[in-house]
Enzyme design. Structure first.
Site, mmCIF file in Angstrom:
data_model
loop_
_atom_site.group_PDB
_atom_site.id
_atom_site.type_symbol
_atom_site.label_atom_id
_atom_site.label_comp_id
_atom_site.label_asym_id
_atom_site.label_seq_id
_atom_site.Cartn_x
_atom_site.Cartn_y
_atom_site.Cartn_z
ATOM 1 N N GLU A 1 -5.164 -1.820 -5.945
ATOM 2 C CA GLU A 1 -4.982 -0.476 -6.472
ATOM 3 C C GLU A 1 -4.841 -0.563 -7.995
ATOM 4 O O GLU A 1 -3.905 -1.215 -8.463
ATOM 5 C CB GLU A 1 -3.747 0.188 -5.849
ATOM 6 C CG GLU A 1 -3.935 0.467 -4.368
ATOM 7 C CD GLU A 1 -2.690 0.984 -3.675
ATOM 8 O OE1 GLU A 1 -2.804 1.522 -2.573
ATOM 9 O OE2 GLU A 1 -1.570 0.830 -4.238
ATOM 10 N N HIS B 1 -2.616 6.880 -3.794
ATOM 11 C CA HIS B 1 -1.281 6.370 -3.452
ATOM 12 C C HIS B 1 -0.190 7.318 -3.966
ATOM 13 O O HIS B 1 0.760 6.911 -4.643
ATOM 14 C CB HIS B 1 -1.069 4.963 -4.020
ATOM 15 C CG HIS B 1 -0.006 4.188 -3.287
ATOM 16 N ND1 HIS B 1 -0.060 2.824 -3.118
ATOM 17 C CD2 HIS B 1 1.140 4.584 -2.671
ATOM 18 C CE1 HIS B 1 1.001 2.414 -2.437
ATOM 19 N NE2 HIS B 1 1.748 3.468 -2.164
ATOM 20 N N VAL B 2 -0.309 8.588 -3.598
ATOM 21 C CA VAL B 2 0.647 9.594 -4.058
ATOM 22 C C VAL B 2 1.356 10.303 -2.913
ATOM 23 O O VAL B 2 2.064 11.292 -3.146
ATOM 24 C CB VAL B 2 -0.036 10.641 -4.964
ATOM 25 C CG1 VAL B 2 -0.464 10.022 -6.285
ATOM 26 C CG2 VAL B 2 -1.234 11.285 -4.261
ATOM 27 N N ALA C 1 0.255 4.194 4.493
ATOM 28 C CA ALA C 1 1.180 3.054 4.527
ATOM 29 C C ALA C 1 0.724 1.961 3.567
ATOM 30 O O ALA C 1 1.167 1.912 2.414
ATOM 31 C CB ALA C 1 1.300 2.536 5.962
ATOM 32 N N ARG C 2 -0.166 1.080 4.016
ATOM 33 C CA ARG C 2 -0.700 0.010 3.182
ATOM 34 C C ARG C 2 -2.189 -0.148 3.496
ATOM 35 O O ARG C 2 -2.602 -0.115 4.658
ATOM 36 C CB ARG C 2 0.031 -1.313 3.431
ATOM 37 C CG ARG C 2 1.447 -1.376 2.871
ATOM 38 C CD ARG C 2 1.425 -1.403 1.344
ATOM 39 N NE ARG C 2 2.753 -1.557 0.763
ATOM 40 C CZ ARG C 2 3.536 -0.562 0.384
ATOM 41 N NH1 ARG C 2 3.130 0.698 0.590
ATOM 42 N NH2 ARG C 2 4.706 -0.797 -0.173
#
Length: 323
Positions: free
Chosen positions: A265, A287-288, A235-236
């Site tokens: 990031e 983050h994929v 998520a975050r």
């Protein structure tokens, strides 16, 4: 119709093989692979439409862009946009929705399966010659646990959380949707937050990053986890206090982590995320989770459609602003 200038500030956030079809109106499309904060105003000068994924658009820059009428976010999250400033300046903000309902749950299960079955550990051992050392047909250096019968705690009951739950049931897992932290009485779908921490064998995060969820999982929460769960975060990054997660792994409060997000990031090379990424009990991805080919193409198609709808006077997926 006058030519409309469209500028994509961080086009490299989409893979090179993703097709962005031309909008069906007269336009000039300008793409930049990435854009630094100091380049935003210059690159958006004269643009009516800005496309961004993670480039920040703050009030000081927006106030210098009198021609800007639409910010199309090539993602669902809009925390990189000063939506209040856009509202004040008459700039409409739209976002992408509903494109990641398959790719994110599949990524969650890829992390979950790899960690529960210790796939990376066994792969590494074989590459280092461990199988030959044992002299038998198998070896058991790493524990393997089934998903069937395990309790899955899901924090976030939106489309992605529901997608994970659907797949979890197919695996024979018992799904617990967490009530909002500190909130009771939300109905039979929800299990109290603290109970989810105590009962879960795997906890996966699918909630937005807002002030109430900042640092949602820290040391106090890890110490409540009685079943040494896996922690999955697609998520975050700031939902988890990463330094506390390091300690929780060291103390055996949690058994492993699958992390797809952090902040910033890319992460600092000497920060907590990179220390976690180097651990044998953690799998890190850049983050994929959202980024299957199919999902990216759906995003690109929707993105162009949103721009066309705005120009046609029928804006969709409006986050803030009025047409």
């Amino acid at each position: 119709m006058a030519e409309r200038k469209i500028v994509f500030l961080d086009a490299a956030t989409l893979a090179e093989d993703i097709i962005l079809r031309p909008p069906d109106f007269q336009h000039r499309w300008v793409s930049h692979a990435k854009t630094a904060p100091t380049e935003v105003v210059e690159r958006l000068a004269g643009a009516e439409v800005a496309i961004v994924n993670k480039v920040r658009l703050e009030r000081p820059a927006l106030e210098q862009l009198p021609d800007l009428r639409l910010v199309a976010v090539a993602a669902t999250g809009t925390d990189c946009i000063d939506t209040s400033a856009c509202m004040d300046l008459g700039i409409t903000v739209v976002n992408i929705r509903g494109y990641a309902g398959v790719t994110v749950p599949e990524h969650v299960f890829a992390l979950m399966l790899a960690l529960r079955r210790n796939l990376l550990g066994y792969d590494r051992d074989i590459a280092e010659g461990r199988w030959q050392e044992t002299g038998q047909f198998c070896f058991h250096d790493h524990p393997i646990r089934d998903l069937s019968g395990a309790n899955l705690g899901i924090i976030g009951e939106g489309a992605l959380g529901q997608g994970v739950a659907e797949r979890a049931k197919a695996f024979g897992m018992k799904v617990l949707f967490a009530a909002h932290k500190g909130v009771d009485g939300l109905g039979p779908l929800y299990t109290p937050f603290d109970e989810v921490l105590e009962r879960s064998d795997v906890i996966t995060l699918h909630c937005p990053l807002i002030p109430a969820t900042q640092g949602l999982l820290g040391m106090a929460e890890f110490e409540q986890m009685k079943r040494r769960p896996l922690i999955i975060n697609t998520a975050r990054g700031p939902l988890i206090v990463e330094e506390d997660l390091e300690v929780a792994l060291d103390r055996g409060l949690v058994s492993g982590a699958g992390l797809d997000v952090t902040l910033p990031e890319p992460p600092a090379p000497d920060g907590a995320f990179m220390r976690l990424a180097r651990r044998p009990d953690t799998i890190a991805t850049p983050h994929v989770a959202w980024a299957s080919h199919e999902a990216q193409q759906a995003l690109a198609d929707q993105l162009v459609g949103l721009i066309e709808a705005f120009v046609a006077g029928q804006p969709r997926h409006v986050v803030s602003g009025e047409f």
